[in-house]
Structures are given as C-alpha cells and as structure tokens.
Write a protein that holds these residues in place. Structure first.
Motif, PDB file in Angstrom:
ATOM      1  N   ASP A 411       0.832  -1.204   0.000  1.00  0.00           N
ATOM      2  CA  ASP A 411       0.000   0.000   0.000  1.00  0.00           C
ATOM      3  C   ASP A 411       0.868   1.256   0.000  1.00  0.00           C
ATOM      4  O   ASP A 411       0.580   2.225  -0.719  1.00  0.00           O
ATOM      5  CB  ASP A 411      -0.914  -0.016   1.228  1.00  0.00           C
ATOM      6  CG  ASP A 411      -1.945   1.091   1.190  1.00  0.00           C
ATOM      7  OD1 ASP A 411      -2.697   1.167   0.200  1.00  0.00           O
ATOM      8  OD2 ASP A 411      -2.008   1.876   2.148  1.00  0.00           O
ATOM      9  N   ILE A 412       1.932   1.239   0.784  1.00  0.00           N
ATOM     10  CA  ILE A 412       2.853   2.384   0.814  1.00  0.00           C
ATOM     11  C   ILE A 412       3.526   2.551  -0.546  1.00  0.00           C
ATOM     12  O   ILE A 412       3.692   3.669  -1.040  1.00  0.00           O
ATOM     13  CB  ILE A 412       3.894   2.205   1.933  1.00  0.00           C
ATOM     14  CG1 ILE A 412       3.212   2.311   3.310  1.00  0.00           C
ATOM     15  CG2 ILE A 412       5.006   3.228   1.812  1.00  0.00           C
ATOM     16  CD1 ILE A 412       4.131   1.975   4.467  1.00  0.00           C
ATOM     17  N   LEU A 413       3.912   1.412  -1.160  1.00  0.00           N
ATOM     18  CA  LEU A 413       4.527   1.472  -2.494  1.00  0.00           C
ATOM     19  C   LEU A 413       3.572   2.135  -3.486  1.00  0.00           C
ATOM     20  O   LEU A 413       3.963   3.036  -4.249  1.00  0.00           O
ATOM     21  CB  LEU A 413       4.881   0.061  -2.959  1.00  0.00           C
ATOM     22  CG  LEU A 413       5.252  -0.084  -4.446  1.00  0.00           C
ATOM     23  CD1 LEU A 413       6.546   0.664  -4.743  1.00  0.00           C
ATOM     24  CD2 LEU A 413       5.374  -1.554  -4.840  1.00  0.00           C
ATOM     25  N   LEU A 414       2.330   1.682  -3.501  1.00  0.00           N
ATOM     26  CA  LEU A 414       1.354   2.230  -4.445  1.00  0.00           C
ATOM     27  C   LEU A 414       1.112   3.713  -4.179  1.00  0.00           C
ATOM     28  O   LEU A 414       1.012   4.515  -5.117  1.00  0.00           O
ATOM     29  CB  LEU A 414       0.044   1.448  -4.344  1.00  0.00           C
ATOM     30  CG  LEU A 414       0.123  -0.040  -4.700  1.00  0.00           C
ATOM     31  CD1 LEU A 414      -1.211  -0.728  -4.449  1.00  0.00           C
ATOM     32  CD2 LEU A 414       0.543  -0.230  -6.144  1.00  0.00           C
ATOM     33  N   GLU A 415       1.014   4.080  -2.908  1.00  0.00           N
ATOM     34  CA  GLU A 415       0.783   5.481  -2.580  1.00  0.00           C
ATOM     35  C   GLU A 415       1.984   6.341  -2.976  1.00  0.00           C
ATOM     36  O   GLU A 415       1.823   7.469  -3.475  1.00  0.00           O
ATOM     37  CB  GLU A 415       0.510   5.630  -1.081  1.00  0.00           C
ATOM     38  CG  GLU A 415      -0.844   5.104  -0.645  1.00  0.00           C
ATOM     39  CD  GLU A 415      -1.984   5.819  -1.328  1.00  0.00           C
ATOM     40  OE1 GLU A 415      -1.881   7.050  -1.543  1.00  0.00           O
ATOM     41  OE2 GLU A 415      -2.980   5.152  -1.676  1.00  0.00           O
ATOM     42  N   ARG A 416       3.196   5.812  -2.767  1.00  0.00           N
ATOM     43  CA  ARG A 416       4.396   6.568  -3.159  1.00  0.00           C
ATOM     44  C   ARG A 416       4.444   6.783  -4.669  1.00  0.00           C
ATOM     45  O   ARG A 416       4.746   7.889  -5.141  1.00  0.00           O
ATOM     46  CB  ARG A 416       5.658   5.819  -2.713  1.00  0.00           C
ATOM     47  CG  ARG A 416       5.933   5.866  -1.223  1.00  0.00           C
ATOM     48  CD  ARG A 416       7.178   5.040  -0.906  1.00  0.00           C
ATOM     49  NE  ARG A 416       8.365   5.574  -1.555  1.00  0.00           N
ATOM     50  CZ  ARG A 416       9.504   4.901  -1.697  1.00  0.00           C
ATOM     51  NH1 ARG A 416       9.588   3.655  -1.242  1.00  0.00           N
ATOM     52  NH2 ARG A 416      10.534   5.458  -2.296  1.00  0.00           N
ATOM     53  N   ILE A 417       4.137   5.733  -5.410  1.00  0.00           N
ATOM     54  CA  ILE A 417       4.157   5.855  -6.870  1.00  0.00           C
ATOM     55  C   ILE A 417       3.114   6.875  -7.338  1.00  0.00           C
ATOM     56  O   ILE A 417       3.396   7.736  -8.175  1.00  0.00           O
ATOM     57  CB  ILE A 417       3.905   4.481  -7.519  1.00  0.00           C
ATOM     58  CG1 ILE A 417       5.090   3.544  -7.243  1.00  0.00           C
ATOM     59  CG2 ILE A 417       3.695   4.621  -9.017  1.00  0.00           C
ATOM     60  CD1 ILE A 417       4.883   2.125  -7.737  1.00  0.00           C
ATOM     61  N   LEU A 418       1.904   6.758  -6.792  1.00  0.00           N
ATOM     62  CA  LEU A 418       0.852   7.691  -7.200  1.00  0.00           C
ATOM     63  C   LEU A 418       1.183   9.126  -6.791  1.00  0.00           C
ATOM     64  O   LEU A 418       0.917  10.076  -7.525  1.00  0.00           O
ATOM     65  CB  LEU A 418      -0.478   7.264  -6.584  1.00  0.00           C
ATOM     66  CG  LEU A 418      -1.094   5.986  -7.151  1.00  0.00           C
ATOM     67  CD1 LEU A 418      -2.356   5.623  -6.395  1.00  0.00           C
ATOM     68  CD2 LEU A 418      -1.401   6.150  -8.637  1.00  0.00           C
ATOM     69  N   GLN A 419       1.758   9.273  -5.606  1.00  0.00           N
ATOM     70  CA  GLN A 419       2.113  10.618  -5.133  1.00  0.00           C
ATOM     71  C   GLN A 419       3.230  11.219  -5.975  1.00  0.00           C
ATOM     72  O   GLN A 419       3.183  12.402  -6.342  1.00  0.00           O
ATOM     73  CB  GLN A 419       2.524  10.545  -3.668  1.00  0.00           C
ATOM     74  CG  GLN A 419       2.839  11.910  -3.055  1.00  0.00           C
ATOM     75  CD  GLN A 419       3.191  11.806  -1.573  1.00  0.00           C
ATOM     76  OE1 GLN A 419       3.146  10.726  -1.001  1.00  0.00           O
ATOM     77  NE2 GLN A 419       3.539  12.920  -0.970  1.00  0.00           N
ATOM     78  N   ASP A 420       4.247  10.408  -6.305  1.00  0.00           N
ATOM     79  CA  ASP A 420       5.393  10.920  -7.060  1.00  0.00           C
ATOM     80  C   ASP A 420       5.078  11.122  -8.535  1.00  0.00           C
ATOM     81  O   ASP A 420       5.844  11.781  -9.250  1.00  0.00           O
ATOM     82  CB  ASP A 420       6.582   9.966  -6.918  1.00  0.00           C
ATOM     83  CG  ASP A 420       7.137   9.948  -5.495  1.00  0.00           C
ATOM     84  OD1 ASP A 420       6.815  10.881  -4.741  1.00  0.00           O
ATOM     85  OD2 ASP A 420       7.865   9.001  -5.152  1.00  0.00           O
ATOM     86  N   THR A 421       4.004  10.535  -9.025  1.00  0.00           N
ATOM     87  CA  THR A 421       3.634  10.695 -10.441  1.00  0.00           C
ATOM     88  C   THR A 421       2.332  11.473 -10.591  1.00  0.00           C
ATOM     89  O   THR A 421       1.686  11.406 -11.640  1.00  0.00           O
ATOM     90  CB  THR A 421       3.497   9.322 -11.122  1.00  0.00           C
ATOM     91  OG1 THR A 421       2.478   8.545 -10.450  1.00  0.00           O
ATOM     92  CG2 THR A 421       4.802   8.560 -11.074  1.00  0.00           C
ATOM     93  N   ASP A 422       1.967  12.182  -9.543  1.00  0.00           N
ATOM     94  CA  ASP A 422       0.744  12.981  -9.583  1.00  0.00           C
ATOM     95  C   ASP A 422       1.080  14.369 -10.128  1.00  0.00           C
ATOM     96  O   ASP A 422       1.418  15.295  -9.384  1.00  0.00           O
ATOM     97  CB  ASP A 422       0.128  13.079  -8.184  1.00  0.00           C
ATOM     98  CG  ASP A 422      -1.186  13.842  -8.179  1.00  0.00           C
ATOM     99  OD1 ASP A 422      -1.758  14.016  -9.269  1.00  0.00           O
ATOM    100  OD2 ASP A 422      -1.638  14.258  -7.090  1.00  0.00           O
TER     101      ASP A 422
END
Length: 824
Positions: A411-422
């Motif tokens: 979940d943290i991985l997915l949130e980091r990816i979405l946050q960094d590519t937002d």
C-alpha cells in the motif's frame, strides 16, 4: 526504312488495274432454283430411311446392322440405289442450270493465279529494299547505344564522386565534432553528432557507396562512432531517468531520434527495466540468498521446504522483510523512472520536423511504457508469491502472520508511486486496475491471514466455553483475554480500511460464536426466576454471564467508536447478538421482579382511601402495600441488583454510559412509576384523607425507587408524571382545564382520576366491563390512548342517557371530561 504507307502504295502499284484479283469481286451469286422445284433433301428429311443419313451422328455400321436384322435388306438396298439415282439426277440438273456461272468462276480463278504471281515478285523486291534500309540504319543505332551507355556510366560515376566527396566532407565534420577527450566528453554535442552520423550512413546506403576503398575506411570508423554515440546517449538517458531530469532525458532521446533508432532504443531500455523489476522481485524471495546473508545455519543453509535451519529463523525472518523493503524501493524507482521517460516522450518534439517523440515510439493500440513495465512486475510478483506460498512453509508462515505488514508495504509502495507521479495533465504511472492487480497478488496470504485470525479467536472462545461442559462459567480474566485479543486484531489493521472490514467480518463470526456458547450456558427454569429468596447458584451464574457479555459489548463498542461508520455497521449485528444473549440471561429475573412489584401495587385497590377524620389525615405511616413494595425493592437491591450493577458502579458512572443491566433497571423503575400512577388514578372513591395518604405513598415510592433502583430524576416522563400527579389529586375539578400539570400526565390518567370525583352511578370502564384491575391494566398495555378514550366515552354516554331519562341536564363533570379530552 520505308514506312508502312509507302509499302502499301508499292504493293498496290504492282497489281495491274484489270487483273483477275480485281475481278474477283464481280463474281455472280448463284441463281436461285425455280420456285416450284422441290429439293430432294426436303423429301429425304421426312423419309424414315434417308433421314438417318442427314444426322451428324450417322453410323454406317449400325445402319447396315439394322437393315440386315430387319429382314428386308434387299428392299432397303434397292431404295438406296433409287435415292442415289435421284441425287445424281438432281446434281446433273444443278450443273446444267448453273453452267454459265461455273465457267465464269473458273476464268476468275485463272486470273487470280496470274495476279498472285505478280504479287510474289513485288514482295521479293520489297524485301530486298527493306534489307538494304536495315543495313543502313543498324550501325548508327549501335553507335547511339554505346554512347548512351557511356554517358550513363559517366553520369553515375559523377554522382558517386559527388556523394563520396559529400560523405568525406560530412565525415570530416563528424570527426572534428567527435575529437573530444574522454574527460571533456560531457561537452560533446551528441544530438548534432548523431544527426551527422545518420546523414552519412543514409548517403552511403542510398547511393551504395560500399566497395569504394576510401568510403569503406570511413564506414569502419562510422561503425565505431555509432557505437560510441549510442553508449553516450544511453548514459545520458539513464542518468536523466534516475535523477528525474527532463533535460537530460530529452537530450538522450534526441540522440536516438537523430540516429533513427528511437523506437528500438526505447524498447531495449524498457526491457532492461522490466528485467530489473523481475529480478528484484525474484531476489527478494530467494531463500538461499536470505539464509546466506543472515549467517551460516548449518549445511545447505536452508531445508527443502524453504525453512531455515534451527537457530536461523529469526535472522532469516528479519532478512526476508529487509529484502522485501529493498524490493519495494527498487520497484518504486523503476516505475517512476519509466513514467518520467514516458512523460518526456509525450512532451518533446523534434526541433526540425516537430514530430512528437511518443508517436515515434508507440503506435495506436500499444500499451503505455509504464503499463508494460508494471504488467511484467505484477506478473512476476504474483508468480513469486504463489510459488512462495506453496513451496516455502517459512515464507508462508511469515507473510501470513505478518500480512498487515506485507499489505502495508504494498500500500505504501502504491501510494508513493501515485504521489510521485501525480502531475497535472499527465497520466499517473499506475491505474486503479494496476493497483488492484498488485493487491490481488497477495490474496493467498490474505485468505490465510483471515483464517488464522478466525482460528485464534475461535480457539479462545472454545477454550473458555467448551461444548462438552455446560455448567462452567469463564472467569473475568478469560473474558478480558478475548477482548484484548479482538482489540489487538483490530489495532493491527486499523490503518487500512479495506483490511479492517475484512478482519471485522471474522471478528463478527467470533462474537456470534461467543453469543451462541454463552446462550447455551444460560440457566432457565424456576430457579432462575425466583425472587423471594436469596440469589441461588443458577441466578449467580446468569449474572456472571450477563456481566461478561456486557463487558464484551461495552468494550468492543468503545473500540469501534474510533472507526468509520461502515466499520461499526459490520459488527452491529454481532454486537446485537451479544446484547440479546446478555439480556436473555437476566430478562426472566427482571420480569419476575417486575411482576412482584406490580403485584404489590395492585394491592392499592384493596386499600380504603375513602376514610374521613383527623386521625386518618395525621397518620404518617405508609400503606401496607407500599411497605411490602419497599421490602421487595430492598430485597431485590441487596440480592440481585447489587451483583448485576457492581461493575456499572465503577465503570458506567465514570463514563456516563449505560450498560445492559442499568438499562433493564431503568426500564423496570420507569414501569413501576407508570404502573403506580395508572392504578392510583383508578382508585375510587378518594377522600381528602385518602389523597394525603396517597401522596405519602407516592413520596415513599419515589424514595424507594430512587435509592434502590434508579435515580428518579433521570427517568424522564415517568418521573415528571409522578411529580405532577401528586398535586393534581388536590386540585379542584374546576381548575383542571387551566392547570399546566396536565401536560406531564397521560390523558388516560387524568380521565380515570376524574371518575373518583364523579357520582357512584357514573360507572368506570372497569365496572362497566366487569374487569379486575389487573385485566384492565393488561388491556391498557395493549391499547393506545385513543382506544382507552373510546372505553371511557362509552361510560360517559351511558351516564348521559340516564341523566336525560330523568329529564335533567348533563352533569358538569361529563362536560368537563369532554372538554378536557378535546383540550388534551
């Protein structure tokens, strides 16, 4: 060479004007036969014998065979001879008739033969002339061909020389551009060098310059230069992707676009990152590497089942989680880098052609670059997780017990990816479907984790409520252990809403199991309902069950307060089951106590409230029924309620919340007050001394209920009704309509009390229907105020009929009752 028209004129001149060939066109058409003559062929066509000879499929052998088999061969032969004679005669007649025409035709044929001989002579002459002409033009034609080939070769050579010179000139520029020290390689204009390199290679390929010595030497150097440009360009591109530098990524992409290798280079780069992601996932779950990095745990490092040797489990577990963290970081870096590459491709255009680089890399229907990489990573991750679940008992155990931690990592991985590519206007690196795919890869461990959670809690319930034993009641510590375990399960997953709901569903199953086991332990029968003596073992057992379930319900409900409403809804049914069983364990006792108290109150109808005199007014003693009620309340308090409310006195009052037992006590106290007011209103007749006595009873009732059952101030409407009814009984009847006290009393209480002020001939509903106070009270419990009024109205109507029959006016009381009801 003579033209076709000349040859035609020559041929025409070779034929004399009066030649037989020209006269051929004057041949006469044969004269038609006389109109009355009949052709033999027309007669033969209808003759049965001669018609066969006219058929195109005539077979002489077959005809002869048929003639012989018919037995009249001689007659047939004679007829044939006759036919032959007829044909010869007809032929002769035709020759004689057309004699002149035949002679004319014969003469024309002779003339044609003579003309053909002349034509042959002319053709021979013409052929000789043609041969002469051919010899005269063949040599110039041959010379023209040779000179044409020479000119073409000279032209081709000139073009090759021009292209070679251009290649050498461009190569010289490229060499000057590439002549940079290794230390100063960053100053090299890779884009311009790539453009020159592509132009030189294109010139060589388009003009087929290979085979020219000087060009071949340049091509060898160009091959090395191209490799260097690709290497330097890839370094710039990868450095830009790792540092998320758009300028460097754009420069690297421009190099490969100028080289004409953008699509293949990007595909190679994407495959490289895909392989890195797959390798990272497989390396994270490599038990041999984990075992080796955690120390030597004996021969072989790990066992066949993927379990470390004895003594290495803790370090292997720590190594596994460490590798998983590293894997998540690597996946994040890879996906964000590829997304950054995709972002630059979607923005950058070639400065000369203005072509969008993304259009050069992708075609319609192709997956996005991030989707390709993410798909490969998720597929590898899912396969590795499935393999670890089935092949390694160690990994299965660690990830099952630590599923919340594993899920949190993802979940943290997915949130980091979405946050960094937002980034506004740019697609994120992964879609919602991609997130679901990653989460679905660990569904096996989720299922196992939920099953393990249910098993742990169910084992606790089974240990304190064994199926085989019905008489045992768990201790408070055992109940606390279950509650703490449930709270720990919720605490472990509360940061994730989806997982929390899943765990709560399993907890709901456990709570229902707990309710079922506790319900099986409840004691029933006369012992559980007795209220006259001290609490017996069966009742004490029920008290403990009630308190235990009450504790579970209260503490779990308190835990749910910090969670969203949807989470509370998941457990509402299970907590309701706990609440219901807790109530069931003491409901029969409370009903028995209430029945006993109502029985005491019903004795009010056995008392005489119609006494007169000062002695009755000065008597400060409570009525016998009230004394008995007080004794019962004290007994209930000391024997039953003190045990049930013990936990509430220390916990409930401090938090300001009600428990199951306090709710039951409050309901019982409210019912006692309502029941008393109802039957006090039914007392008839009621003297002034009786009113004082009833007022003292109400005071004693308020004191007994408030001290031993429930604080009367917190009972609401029943208490306000009790407080209002005491002064109401002392009001004059004429004051009723304007009194504010009536607002706190039910209409039925007011109306029933007014009967005590009416004449004896005005029958109350109890008297009219010949019911006992208990029966009438039960009927009132099942009816609303409207139905009660209808019963009262019937008695008033009967009284009105009696009054009218005597010829007198309606009683003022009757009018007051009607007005009072309308007012209410």
């Amino acid at each position: 060479m003579a033209s076709p028209s000349t040859m035609q004129r020559t041929t025409t001149n070779l034929i004399p004007p009066s030649s037989p060939l020209q006269r051929l066109s004057t041949f006469k058409e044969p004269s038609s036969p006389p109109p009355n003559s009949i052709s033999p062929l027309s007669t033969f066509s209808t003759d049965p014998i001669f018609s066969a000879f006219l058929s195109p499929n005539f077979n002489s052998t077959q005809f002869s065979s048929q003639a012989l088999s018919s037995g009249s061969a001689a007659a047939c032969a004679e007829k044939l001879e006759e036919g032959i004679r007829l044909l010869e005669k007809q032929l002769r007649s035709e020759v004689l008739t057309r004699h002149d025409d035949l002679l004319s035709q014969l003469s024309s044929l002779k003339d044609a033969e003579t003309a053909l001989t002349i034509v042959k002579s002319g053709i021979s002459t013409l052929q000789s002339s043609v041969r002469k002409v051919r010899q005269e033009i063949a040599d110039p034609n041959r010379q023209i061909k040779l000179k044409t080939v020479l000119l073409s070769n000279i032209h081709t050579t000139a073009e090759l020389l021009q292209c070679s010179v251009k290649v050498l000139r461009q190569s010289k520029k490229l060499k000057d551009l590439m002549d940079v020290d290794v230390v100063e390689s960053e100053k090299l204009d890779l884009s311009k060098a790539a453009q020159l390199h592509r132009e030189i290679v294109s010139l060589c390929e388009e003009n087929s310059l290979s085979g020219i010595g000087v060009i071949d030497e340049e091509l060898s150097w160009l091959l090395e230069t191209g490799n260097r440009l690709r290497t330097e360009g890839m370094k710039v591109l990868e450095r830009g992707m790792e540092g998320l530098n758009q300028a460097e990524v754009g420069s690297g992409l421009q190099v490969f676009y100028n080289l004409g290798e953008l699509r293949s280079s990007v595909d190679t780069l994407i495959n490289k990152y895909k392989n890195q992601g797959v390798k990272s996932v497989s390396g994270a779950l490599d038990m041999k590497a984990i075992s080796a990095s955690s120390g030597n745990f004996g021969p072989g490092g790990i066992q066949r089942s993927g379990t470390p040797q004895i003594g290495g489990g803790g370090k292997a577990k720590e190594g596994l989680w460490k590798r998983m963290n590293t894997c998540m970081d690597q996946i994040h870096s890879i996906v964000v880098a590829v997304w950054h590459l995709q972002r630059v491709l979607s923005k950058k255009r070639d400065p000369f052609t203005h072509v969008l680089l993304l259009d050069e890399v992708m075609q319609e229907g192709d997956l996005m670059l991030t989707e390709r990489v993410w798909e490969a990573i998720v597929k590898s991750f899912a396969n590795q997780m499935k393999s670890a679940f089935t092949a390694s008992s160690f990994v299965k155990e660690i990830f099952t017990a630590g599923y919340p931690k594993l899920f949190s990592m993802i979940d943290i991985l997915l949130e980091r990816i979405l946050q960094d590519t937002d980034v506004r206007g740019v697609l994120p690196a992964i879609s919602s479907e991609g997130k679901d795919q990653m989460v679905a890869a660990i569904d096996l461990f989720q299922t196992n984790f939920l099953a393990l959670c249910l098993s742990r809690l169910s084992d606790l319930v089974n240990s304190i409520f064994p199926v085989s034993s019905r008489g045992s009641v768990p201790s408070k510590d055992q109940i606390s252990r279950i509650i703490l375990r449930i709270q720990e399960e919720i605490e472990a997953v509360k940061l994730d809403g989806r997982l929390t709901l899943l765990v709560l569903r399993e907890i709901g199953k456990v709570l229902r199991l707990l309710a079922e086991r506790a319900e099986y332990q409840i004691s029933t029968g006369p012992d559980a309902r007795q209220v006259t003596g001290p609490a017996n073992p069966a009742q004490i057992k029920n008290f403990m069950l009630c308190q235990h379930l009450q504790e579970v319900h209260t503490r779990i409900s308190t835990t749910m307060l910090g969670l969203p409403t949807v989470a509370s809804d998941v457990l509402s049914a299970s907590l309701g089951a706990i609440y219901g069983v807790a109530c069931d364990s003491v409901t029969t006792l409370f009903q028995a106590m209430l029945d006993r108290l109502e029985g005491c109150i019903l004795q009010i109808h056995e008392q005489n409230f119609d006494v007169h005199g000062m002695d009755a007014a000065m008597d400060n003693n409570a009525s016998p029924y009230m004394e008995e009620l007080q004794k019962c309340v004290l007994h209930f308090r000391s024997e039953f309620l003190s045990r049930l409310l013990a936990s509430f006195s220390t916990h409930g009052l401090s938090t300001g919340t009600e428990t199951i037992c306090t709710t039951l006590v409050r309901r019982m106290a409210s019912r006692v007050l309502v029941f008393f007011i109802r039957h006090a209103a039914l007392v008839r007749p009621l003297s002034e001394s009786g009113k004082l006595r009833m007022a003292r009873d109400m005071a004693e009732l308020e004191l007994a209920v408030g001290q031993n059952l429930f604080p009367v101030e917190q009972l609401g409407a029943p208490y306000r009704a009790l407080r209002a009814f005491r002064p109401v009984i002392f009001l004059e009847t004429s004051q009723f309509g304007a009194s504010p006290l009536l607002q706190d009393l039910p209409p039925s209480v007011i109306l029933h009390h007014l009967y005590s002020r009416g004449p004896e001939e005005l029958q109350s509903p109890i008297q009219r229907n010949k019911l006992t106070p208990l029966q009438y009270s039960l009927w009132m419990d099942s009816q609303g105020e409207d139905q009660i009024w209808k019963g009262i109205k019937a008695t008033l109507d009967d009284y009105a009929v009696k009054v009218r029959s005597r010829g007198t006016r309606n009683s003022a009381l009757y009018i007051l009752l009607c007005l009072d009801w309308d007012h209410r």
